[in-house]
Motif scaffolding. Sequence first.
Motif, PDB file in Angstrom:
ATOM      1  N   TRP A 189       0.118   0.336  -9.956  1.00  0.00           N
ATOM      2  CA  TRP A 189      -0.259  -0.030  -8.588  1.00  0.00           C
ATOM      3  C   TRP A 189      -1.168  -1.253  -8.581  1.00  0.00           C
ATOM      4  CZ3 TRP A 189      -5.365  -0.014  -7.098  1.00  0.00           C
ATOM      5  CH2 TRP A 189      -6.263   0.793  -7.811  1.00  0.00           C
ATOM      6  N   LYS A 190      -2.004  -1.392  -9.621  1.00  0.00           N
ATOM      7  CA  LYS A 190      -2.837  -2.586  -9.727  1.00  0.00           C
ATOM      8  C   LYS A 190      -1.987  -3.819 -10.024  1.00  0.00           C
ATOM      9  CE  LYS A 190      -7.011  -0.182 -11.335  1.00  0.00           C
ATOM     10  NZ  LYS A 190      -8.065  -0.127 -12.374  1.00  0.00           N
ATOM     11  N   LEU A 191      -0.987  -3.632 -10.882  1.00  0.00           N
ATOM     12  CA  LEU A 191      -0.081  -4.731 -11.222  1.00  0.00           C
ATOM     13  C   LEU A 191       0.663  -5.205  -9.981  1.00  0.00           C
ATOM     14  CD1 LEU A 191       0.511  -6.097 -13.925  1.00  0.00           C
ATOM     15  CD2 LEU A 191       2.485  -4.583 -14.190  1.00  0.00           C
ATOM     16  N   LEU A 192       1.048  -4.270  -9.118  1.00  0.00           N
ATOM     17  CA  LEU A 192       1.742  -4.606  -7.878  1.00  0.00           C
ATOM     18  C   LEU A 192       0.891  -5.529  -7.011  1.00  0.00           C
ATOM     19  CD1 LEU A 192       4.225  -3.918  -5.995  1.00  0.00           C
ATOM     20  CD2 LEU A 192       2.802  -2.085  -5.064  1.00  0.00           C
ATOM     21  N   PHE A 193      -0.366  -5.173  -6.810  1.00  0.00           N
ATOM     22  CA  PHE A 193      -1.248  -5.993  -5.978  1.00  0.00           C
ATOM     23  C   PHE A 193      -1.520  -7.357  -6.613  1.00  0.00           C
ATOM     24  CE2 PHE A 193      -2.821  -1.751  -4.312  1.00  0.00           C
ATOM     25  CZ  PHE A 193      -2.285  -1.926  -3.052  1.00  0.00           C
ATOM     26  N   LEU A 194      -1.708  -7.392  -7.929  1.00  0.00           N
ATOM     27  CA  LEU A 194      -2.004  -8.653  -8.613  1.00  0.00           C
ATOM     28  C   LEU A 194      -0.842  -9.635  -8.527  1.00  0.00           C
ATOM     29  CD1 LEU A 194      -3.860  -7.334 -11.799  1.00  0.00           C
ATOM     30  CD2 LEU A 194      -4.863  -8.678  -9.936  1.00  0.00           C
ATOM     31  N   ILE A 195       0.361  -9.159  -8.767  1.00  0.00           N
ATOM     32  CA  ILE A 195       1.530 -10.045  -8.772  1.00  0.00           C
ATOM     33  C   ILE A 195       1.812 -10.582  -7.369  1.00  0.00           C
ATOM     34  CG2 ILE A 195       4.040 -10.107  -9.108  1.00  0.00           C
ATOM     35  CD1 ILE A 195       3.640  -8.181 -11.466  1.00  0.00           C
ATOM     36  N   LEU A 242       0.832  -1.205   0.000  1.00  0.00           N
ATOM     37  CA  LEU A 242       0.000   0.000   0.000  1.00  0.00           C
ATOM     38  C   LEU A 242       0.865   1.253   0.000  1.00  0.00           C
ATOM     39  CD1 LEU A 242      -2.891   1.163   0.157  1.00  0.00           C
ATOM     40  CD2 LEU A 242      -2.595   1.254   2.643  1.00  0.00           C
ATOM     41  N   SER A 243       1.901   1.269   0.840  1.00  0.00           N
ATOM     42  CA  SER A 243       2.804   2.413   0.882  1.00  0.00           C
ATOM     43  C   SER A 243       3.494   2.614  -0.464  1.00  0.00           C
ATOM     44  CB  SER A 243       3.842   2.207   1.994  1.00  0.00           C
ATOM     45  OG  SER A 243       4.808   3.241   1.984  1.00  0.00           O
ATOM     46  N   GLN A 244       3.926   1.511  -1.075  1.00  0.00           N
ATOM     47  CA  GLN A 244       4.603   1.603  -2.376  1.00  0.00           C
ATOM     48  C   GLN A 244       3.644   2.055  -3.471  1.00  0.00           C
ATOM     49  OE1 GLN A 244       5.939  -2.442  -2.466  1.00  0.00           O
ATOM     50  NE2 GLN A 244       7.931  -1.968  -1.542  1.00  0.00           N
ATOM     51  N   ALA A 245       2.390   1.641  -3.364  1.00  0.00           N
ATOM     52  CA  ALA A 245       1.412   2.000  -4.389  1.00  0.00           C
ATOM     53  C   ALA A 245       1.148   3.504  -4.436  1.00  0.00           C
ATOM     54  CB  ALA A 245       0.097   1.248  -4.138  1.00  0.00           C
ATOM     55  N   THR A 246       1.420   4.207  -3.333  1.00  0.00           N
ATOM     56  CA  THR A 246       1.225   5.663  -3.354  1.00  0.00           C
ATOM     57  C   THR A 246       2.162   6.338  -4.349  1.00  0.00           C
ATOM     58  OG1 THR A 246       2.818   6.020  -1.544  1.00  0.00           O
ATOM     59  CG2 THR A 246       0.499   5.665  -0.936  1.00  0.00           C
ATOM     60  N   LEU A 247       3.306   5.710  -4.630  1.00  0.00           N
ATOM     61  CA  LEU A 247       4.248   6.275  -5.596  1.00  0.00           C
ATOM     62  C   LEU A 247       3.868   5.930  -7.029  1.00  0.00           C
ATOM     63  CD1 LEU A 247       7.621   5.593  -3.706  1.00  0.00           C
ATOM     64  CD2 LEU A 247       6.134   7.604  -3.602  1.00  0.00           C
ATOM     65  N   PHE A 248       2.842   5.091  -7.181  1.00  0.00           N
ATOM     66  CA  PHE A 248       2.328   4.745  -8.515  1.00  0.00           C
ATOM     67  C   PHE A 248       0.948   5.370  -8.745  1.00  0.00           C
ATOM     68  CE2 PHE A 248       4.873   0.610  -7.929  1.00  0.00           C
ATOM     69  CZ  PHE A 248       6.000   1.173  -8.515  1.00  0.00           C
ATOM     70  N   SER A 283      -4.973   2.821   5.538  1.00  0.00           N
ATOM     71  CA  SER A 283      -3.971   2.002   6.223  1.00  0.00           C
ATOM     72  C   SER A 283      -4.519   1.457   7.529  1.00  0.00           C
ATOM     73  CB  SER A 283      -2.716   2.840   6.498  1.00  0.00           C
ATOM     74  OG  SER A 283      -1.826   2.154   7.336  1.00  0.00           O
ATOM     75  N   ALA A 284      -5.213   2.305   8.303  1.00  0.00           N
ATOM     76  CA  ALA A 284      -5.683   1.911   9.627  1.00  0.00           C
ATOM     77  C   ALA A 284      -6.737   0.819   9.571  1.00  0.00           C
ATOM     78  CB  ALA A 284      -6.236   3.136  10.356  1.00  0.00           C
ATOM     79  N   VAL A 285      -7.587   0.814   8.547  1.00  0.00           N
ATOM     80  CA  VAL A 285      -8.689  -0.142   8.509  1.00  0.00           C
ATOM     81  C   VAL A 285      -8.175  -1.574   8.366  1.00  0.00           C
ATOM     82  CG1 VAL A 285      -9.102  -0.187   6.005  1.00  0.00           C
ATOM     83  CG2 VAL A 285     -11.036  -0.447   7.608  1.00  0.00           C
ATOM     84  N   PHE A 286      -6.980  -1.753   7.816  1.00  0.00           N
ATOM     85  CA  PHE A 286      -6.352  -3.079   7.785  1.00  0.00           C
ATOM     86  C   PHE A 286      -6.258  -3.638   9.205  1.00  0.00           C
ATOM     87  CE2 PHE A 286      -2.446  -5.387   8.658  1.00  0.00           C
ATOM     88  CZ  PHE A 286      -2.502  -6.438   7.761  1.00  0.00           C
ATOM     89  N   TYR A 287      -5.863  -2.788  10.144  1.00  0.00           N
ATOM     90  CA  TYR A 287      -5.685  -3.242  11.527  1.00  0.00           C
ATOM     91  C   TYR A 287      -7.018  -3.410  12.242  1.00  0.00           C
ATOM     92  CZ  TYR A 287      -0.850  -2.327  10.491  1.00  0.00           C
ATOM     93  OH  TYR A 287       0.399  -2.361   9.896  1.00  0.00           O
TER      94      TYR A 287
END
Length: 496
Positions: A204-210, A64-70, A87-91
């Motif tokens: 960012w979608k590719l990041l989550f899919l892979i 998620l943090s990395q996706a902000t740069l995409f 981010s918080a809702v994950f927890y």
Amino acid sequence: MADEYGRDYKREVDLSSQDVDLGQILAVESTPEQERRVLRKLDGYLMPLMGAAYFLQFLDKLALSQATLFNLREDLNMHGSNYSWASAVFYFGYFFWSWPSSYVIVRLPIGQYLACSVFIWGGILMCHAACTNWAGLMCARFFLGVGEAAIAPGFTLLTGMFYKREEQPIRQSAWFFGNCIAVLVGGLIAYGIGNISTTAIAHWKLLFLILGAFTSAYAIVLFFFLPNSIDTTVFLTENERAIAVQRTIKNKTGVLDNDKFKWSQAVQAFTDPQMWCLVLNSLTSNLCNGGITTFTSIITAGFGFTDLKALLMQMPQGAAQVVFLILTSLAVTWIPHSRVLAQIFNTLVSVVGMLLIWKLNPDEQVGRMVGLSIGIVYAVNLPISLSIVTSNVAGFSKKSVVSSLLFIAYCVGNVVGPQFFLASEEPSYPTGIKAAMSGLVLSIFFLVVLYFYYIYENRRRDRLYGRPEDMNVGAELQDELSNKTDTEIESFRYIL
């Protein structure tokens, strides 16, 4: 009386309620070389299995943090504190499932339950790519937290099940090593995905899919190879399983009593001072963790790096964690009574890192990068905290409750922490950095209280019951099968 090999120890304990033939287990003779062979097998199978899973877990959490740069925030039209809450809702999801998981994990085959959890969280991570707005992302993050909630507590219980108390710190660190490697190479993986030449799908979608696909595929491996208990371990022979049980009898932490949940032990967990110290330490230290993990990519880019280079500049953080994890895990293994002291040392290092980020001028790029890199060293305290739970909390049900409470506090800290990182202060976030540092200082306070509580309690028990004498295998087994907790076993002494 038992003979020197323990062939008749079954006379000393009631074995009628056990699912495994403990009389036969105790009759097995083993040499030191056979015990070492069993230990090598356990290390060779369990540590890579759990370490790889934890590697994938932190990669997925970092995504998620990395996706902000995409351009994730721009594509989903996120404003103000939207990202902090995403981010918080994950927890919240993690918190929601932590308590039920402490019950379910005792009732179901632990290895297969954890494998199914990994498969589910991988699938949910892939669903992130289908999000078109902030509400959809919030939903995906919540269920991702539910999927991941069982992993670390489950691995903690498995480590306590298969290893002696003195062996546990370095083994907890071994599977947690996957976390450090994820920090070290996660930016490199994201950098590679960011350089894939495509216009058909956002990066960012590719990041989550892979990452999600790899995670779900790995769950199949865990399903067939991660053991449910010592007596069903597929990579050990029958004699090796008996030796594995014999090795852990002296722990007196109830690893053989893992088929039912005892509510009396759950109640006792809430009255245990060590539980409150461990939980409050987890809560306060994760005030820092929630903010730094969530905003590390943005903070790094704010030091003057381009978005893609900021991903690579996260690698020193992983390197710092690797160095301190190795140092502290070796220290607590070879230096007696050093587990809590090692945690205090790591947290002090992180306080120094936070001070560097806060006080150095914005143009002092190198110094602030050093601060950010050592500022997350506190994270390597997690395996040491877990080893304290597996070593110092007796009773399988009590242990599962304490582990879950530890991770509930982890969730609360990670929910609250990002809220101090105000959107109006991007990218330096001075309020967030000060809040993170304050949490670390409070963490040190609770660790100091825990350290002196253990000293007090051990001395009190020595005065009341005398020093624990060398016990034969039958007596050790009697304690192991007594269904008692650490506060009830007179010969139990806490490891500092």
